[in-house]
Design an enzyme around this catalytic site. Structure first.
Site, PDB file in Angstrom:
ATOM      1  N   HIS A  15     -34.611  44.335  12.599  1.00 45.88           N
ATOM      2  CA  HIS A  15     -33.366  44.423  11.850  1.00 45.88           C
ATOM      3  C   HIS A  15     -32.746  43.035  11.716  1.00 45.88           C
ATOM      4  O   HIS A  15     -32.457  42.381  12.714  1.00 45.88           O
ATOM      5  CB  HIS A  15     -32.389  45.372  12.552  1.00 45.88           C
ATOM      6  CG  HIS A  15     -32.805  46.808  12.472  1.00 45.88           C
ATOM      7  ND1 HIS A  15     -33.630  47.376  13.414  1.00 45.88           N
ATOM      8  CD2 HIS A  15     -32.539  47.773  11.556  1.00 45.88           C
ATOM      9  CE1 HIS A  15     -33.841  48.647  13.092  1.00 45.88           C
ATOM     10  NE2 HIS A  15     -33.198  48.914  11.963  1.00 45.88           N
ATOM     11  N   ASP A  53     -35.615  46.072   7.990  1.00 43.91           N
ATOM     12  CA  ASP A  53     -34.799  47.135   7.405  1.00 43.91           C
ATOM     13  C   ASP A  53     -33.369  46.637   7.236  1.00 43.91           C
ATOM     14  O   ASP A  53     -32.744  46.168   8.201  1.00 43.91           O
ATOM     15  CB  ASP A  53     -34.790  48.368   8.305  1.00 43.91           C
ATOM     16  CG  ASP A  53     -36.098  49.142   8.244  1.00 43.91           C
ATOM     17  OD1 ASP A  53     -37.066  48.616   7.667  1.00 43.91           O
ATOM     18  OD2 ASP A  53     -36.139  50.260   8.783  1.00 43.91           O
TER      19      ASP A  53
END
Length: 236
Positions: free
Chosen positions: A200, A48
């Protein structure tokens, strides 16, 4: 449905067993939402990116490419717009760029009659930008920013032709850096058949651990794939 850190709903795998969703499977099926893939030796790496000032996304992509591994990158509109060369390089190497909205809002707060146009624009403007940058239609894969995902919001996403992808493994990697050793440890402790990993790229530890994790999983007989290859739930 797995809604992690934000609502404390993440059920981590123990002894590499498949996980159980925090919402009934019937609800997930109704809105074509997924938190893990089939019971097969496949790992779905997902990243993400909301456009952080510090990110190791390009270094991670290099590691994936060197290991012939394809992953899913859930990206916001502005990141797609600002990185056209990188977007096309991801596509060239077989990665999937998923829709992560325009502004990274908490989407369920927009899932109402007053904000419906704003909700729709968050998704449609992102896919339009992807088309402008790559010349291709965006895959209909979506991930809610901030771990949100109400039933109404999932219905709106489905009505726009998208499937929603949550995850069955995540850890506290989005607010501060962890070491490569710590990142590798949690990745290895919680793998399971069909696992969808949320990572992430702003966290350096994920980059440092990635090459070893991929090699370890391949030695264990696992393959890697993108979430769009998870079999779709049949309409009920």
């Amino acid at each position: 449905m797995i809604i992690p850190q934000k609502n404390g709903g993440l059920i981590k795998s123990k002894d590499h067993a498949r996980t159980t969703g925090a919402k009934p499977q019937e609800l997930l099926d109704k809105y074509q939402a997924y938190y893990q893939g089939p019971d097969e030796k496949v790992i779905y790496l997902t990243f993400d990116e909301g456009g952080n000032d510090i990110t190791y996304i390009k270094q991670i992509a290099d590691v994936l490419n060197k290991n012939d591994v394809q992953a899913t990158f859930f990206l916001t509109r502005n990141y797609i717009k600002n990185e056209p060369e990188f977007m096309n390089d991801l596509v060239k190497h077989g990665h999937v760029i998923g829709n992560h909205s325009w502004h990274h809002y908490d989407m369920p707060t927009l899932a109402n009659s007053l904000s419906v146009d704003k909700f729709v624009a968050e998704i449609t403007e992102t896919e339009k930008t992807y088309m402008e940058v790559t010349g291709q239609q965006m895959k209909k894969v979506f991930r809610f920013p901030k771990g949100g995902g109400s039933e109404r919001a999932m219905k709106m996403v489905k009505d726009l032709g998208y499937s929603t992808y949550f995850w069955s493994h995540a850890y506290y990697d989005y607010a501060s850096d962890v070491s490569g050793e710590e990142a590798l440890k949690t990745m290895m402790e919680h793998y399971h058949n069909g696992a969808i990993y949320l990572l992430h790229p702003s966290n350096k530890g994920n980059y440092e651990a990635m090459d070893t994790f991929i090699k370890n999983m391949k030695k264990l007989g696992y393959q890697f794939d993108t979430v769009d290859h998870i079999p779709q739930t049949k309409e009920k």
